[in-house]
Design a protein around this motif. Structure first.
Motif, PDB file in Angstrom:
ATOM      1  N   ASP A 161      30.454  48.538  43.689  1.00 44.12           N
ATOM      2  CA  ASP A 161      31.111  48.154  42.070  1.00 44.12           C
ATOM      3  C   ASP A 161      31.337  46.723  41.895  1.00 44.12           C
ATOM      4  O   ASP A 161      32.213  46.181  42.926  1.00 44.12           O
ATOM      5  CB  ASP A 161      31.811  49.125  41.496  1.00 44.12           C
ATOM      6  CG  ASP A 161      31.567  50.502  41.465  1.00 44.12           C
ATOM      7  OD1 ASP A 161      30.339  50.651  41.442  1.00 44.12           O
ATOM      8  OD2 ASP A 161      32.482  51.332  41.197  1.00 44.12           O
ATOM      9  N   ILE A 162      30.717  46.001  40.936  1.00 45.86           N
ATOM     10  CA  ILE A 162      30.923  44.494  40.830  1.00 45.86           C
ATOM     11  C   ILE A 162      31.828  44.000  39.455  1.00 45.86           C
ATOM     12  O   ILE A 162      31.557  44.616  38.441  1.00 45.86           O
ATOM     13  CB  ILE A 162      29.733  43.643  40.909  1.00 45.86           C
ATOM     14  CG1 ILE A 162      28.937  44.025  42.221  1.00 45.86           C
ATOM     15  CG2 ILE A 162      30.002  42.066  40.951  1.00 45.86           C
ATOM     16  CD1 ILE A 162      29.642  43.590  43.548  1.00 45.86           C
ATOM     17  N   ALA A 163      32.725  43.277  39.730  1.00 51.24           N
ATOM     18  CA  ALA A 163      33.799  42.703  38.459  1.00 51.24           C
ATOM     19  C   ALA A 163      33.815  41.076  38.547  1.00 51.24           C
ATOM     20  O   ALA A 163      34.265  40.792  39.643  1.00 51.24           O
ATOM     21  CB  ALA A 163      34.685  43.652  38.163  1.00 51.24           C
ATOM     22  N   ASN A 170      43.326  38.153  33.694  1.00 49.64           N
ATOM     23  CA  ASN A 170      42.936  39.018  34.391  1.00 49.64           C
ATOM     24  C   ASN A 170      42.049  39.968  33.561  1.00 49.64           C
ATOM     25  O   ASN A 170      41.917  41.264  33.809  1.00 49.64           O
ATOM     26  CB  ASN A 170      44.227  40.000  34.868  1.00 49.64           C
ATOM     27  CG  ASN A 170      44.877  39.678  35.940  1.00 49.64           C
ATOM     28  OD1 ASN A 170      44.067  39.166  37.034  1.00 49.64           O
ATOM     29  ND2 ASN A 170      46.124  39.791  35.974  1.00 49.64           N
ATOM     30  N   ALA A 171      41.543  39.573  32.524  1.00 41.96           N
ATOM     31  CA  ALA A 171      40.543  40.125  31.751  1.00 41.96           C
ATOM     32  C   ALA A 171      39.328  40.203  32.391  1.00 41.96           C
ATOM     33  O   ALA A 171      38.710  39.377  33.170  1.00 41.96           O
ATOM     34  CB  ALA A 171      40.374  39.468  30.424  1.00 41.96           C
ATOM     35  N   VAL A 172      38.528  41.439  32.415  1.00 44.56           N
ATOM     36  CA  VAL A 172      37.244  41.774  33.066  1.00 44.56           C
ATOM     37  C   VAL A 172      36.153  41.197  32.134  1.00 44.56           C
ATOM     38  O   VAL A 172      36.056  41.368  31.075  1.00 44.56           O
ATOM     39  CB  VAL A 172      36.926  43.022  33.398  1.00 44.56           C
ATOM     40  CG1 VAL A 172      35.480  43.343  33.999  1.00 44.56           C
ATOM     41  CG2 VAL A 172      37.968  43.640  34.214  1.00 44.56           C
ATOM     42  N   LEU A 173      35.475  40.141  32.730  1.00 44.79           N
ATOM     43  CA  LEU A 173      34.376  39.134  31.841  1.00 44.79           C
ATOM     44  C   LEU A 173      33.058  39.963  31.954  1.00 44.79           C
ATOM     45  O   LEU A 173      32.380  40.099  30.926  1.00 44.79           O
ATOM     46  CB  LEU A 173      34.269  37.691  32.346  1.00 44.79           C
ATOM     47  CG  LEU A 173      35.516  37.108  32.142  1.00 44.79           C
ATOM     48  CD1 LEU A 173      35.368  35.751  33.110  1.00 44.79           C
ATOM     49  CD2 LEU A 173      36.092  36.973  30.816  1.00 44.79           C
ATOM     50  N   ALA A 174      32.676  40.456  33.020  1.00 45.90           N
ATOM     51  CA  ALA A 174      31.562  41.218  33.232  1.00 45.90           C
ATOM     52  C   ALA A 174      31.753  42.148  34.253  1.00 45.90           C
ATOM     53  O   ALA A 174      32.310  42.017  35.185  1.00 45.90           O
ATOM     54  CB  ALA A 174      30.321  40.497  33.262  1.00 45.90           C
ATOM     55  N   SER A 175      31.070  43.334  34.476  1.00 39.52           N
ATOM     56  CA  SER A 175      31.052  44.431  35.462  1.00 39.52           C
ATOM     57  C   SER A 175      29.813  45.108  35.660  1.00 39.52           C
ATOM     58  O   SER A 175      28.852  45.235  34.566  1.00 39.52           O
ATOM     59  CB  SER A 175      32.131  45.331  35.426  1.00 39.52           C
ATOM     60  OG  SER A 175      32.015  45.965  34.257  1.00 39.52           O
ATOM     61  N   VAL A 176      29.545  45.745  36.917  1.00 37.97           N
ATOM     62  CA  VAL A 176      28.241  46.393  36.759  1.00 37.97           C
ATOM     63  C   VAL A 176      28.617  47.252  38.166  1.00 37.97           C
ATOM     64  O   VAL A 176      29.116  47.062  39.142  1.00 37.97           O
ATOM     65  CB  VAL A 176      26.994  45.461  37.192  1.00 37.97           C
ATOM     66  CG1 VAL A 176      27.209  44.851  38.670  1.00 37.97           C
ATOM     67  CG2 VAL A 176      25.651  46.425  37.367  1.00 37.97           C
TER      68      VAL A 176
END
Length: 214
Positions: A161-163, A170-176
């Motif tokens: 899993d990628i983030a 510490n905000a998640v900008l994009a994830s997959v």
């Protein structure tokens, strides 16, 4: 034999479908991606993840059969620790090598890679893969057959899993999730580990390089 070919062919079709599946698009604009710089890579192996290695499995069997199970528990933990350390190092190196060219801005970002599974097949499983490839070459010819053989004999499988995380907030900008890759060799060696790490990061690079979802 015909039944085996049908079963293996069906499995190969499923493999092709999975291989052709594209990752979901992210919501970052090209400008946002260009503003980021890869400041840190964090690789984790969660406790509920799966790390399967033939040698470690053999030690697990010894735990149940010998009066010194504590010794084999330590040895098995050593196999897992080594595998995790080596894979994490390769993923970190390939992250900087492959993503540095597209993350050239000034906004520090952290790439978080969560390894959900790492499967290193046993000798029996490798033999089964070779037999499957041989069966498929009976019904397929030329370059297609060669591709089938390469696909079905791939050895080490990894799922991550990628983030992308903004280090300031510490905000998640994009994830997959569910980025999968495999090595051409079933042996756990420097070459095979580097190859699966490069394959994972090549997919991450392509994912980031695609235009954002509309």
């Amino acid at each position: 034999m015909n039944a085996l070919i049908r079963v293996v062919a069906t499995a190969f079709v499923a493999l092709l479908v999975g291989a052709c599946a594209t990752l979901p698009k992210h919501a970052l604009s090209e400008a946002e991606i260009a503003s980021l710089t890869l400041a840190k890579v964090k690789v984790t192996f969660p406790s509920d993840g799966s790390v399967k290695w033939a040698e470690a499995d053999a030690l697990e069997t010894k735990e149940r059969e010998t009066p010194r199970p504590d010794l084999h528990q330590i040895e098995r933990a050593g196999f897992r620790s080594y595998a995790e350390h080596r894979v994490a190092a390769a993923l970190t190196t390939e992250s900087h090598r492959l993503l540095g060219g597209i993350l050239q801005g000034t906004r520090p970002a952290r790439l978080e890679i969560t390894v959900r599974s790492l499967l290193i097949p046993t000798t029996q499983e490798r033999t089964g893969q070779v037999l499957a490839a041989t069966a498929l070459t009976v019904v397929l010819a030329g370059p297609i057959a060669a591709g089938v053989a390469a696909s079905t004999t791939q050895g080490i499988f990894i799922t991550c899993d990628i983030a992308i995380v903004d280090m300031a907030t510490n905000a998640v900008l994009a994830s997959v999730d569910g980025v999968k890759a495999s090595s051409a060799s079933a042996q756990f060696s420097g070459e095979s580990v580097d190859s699966i790490a490069a394959a994972v990061l090549a997919k991450v690079k392509s994912w980031l390089s695609e235009k954002a979802s509309a």
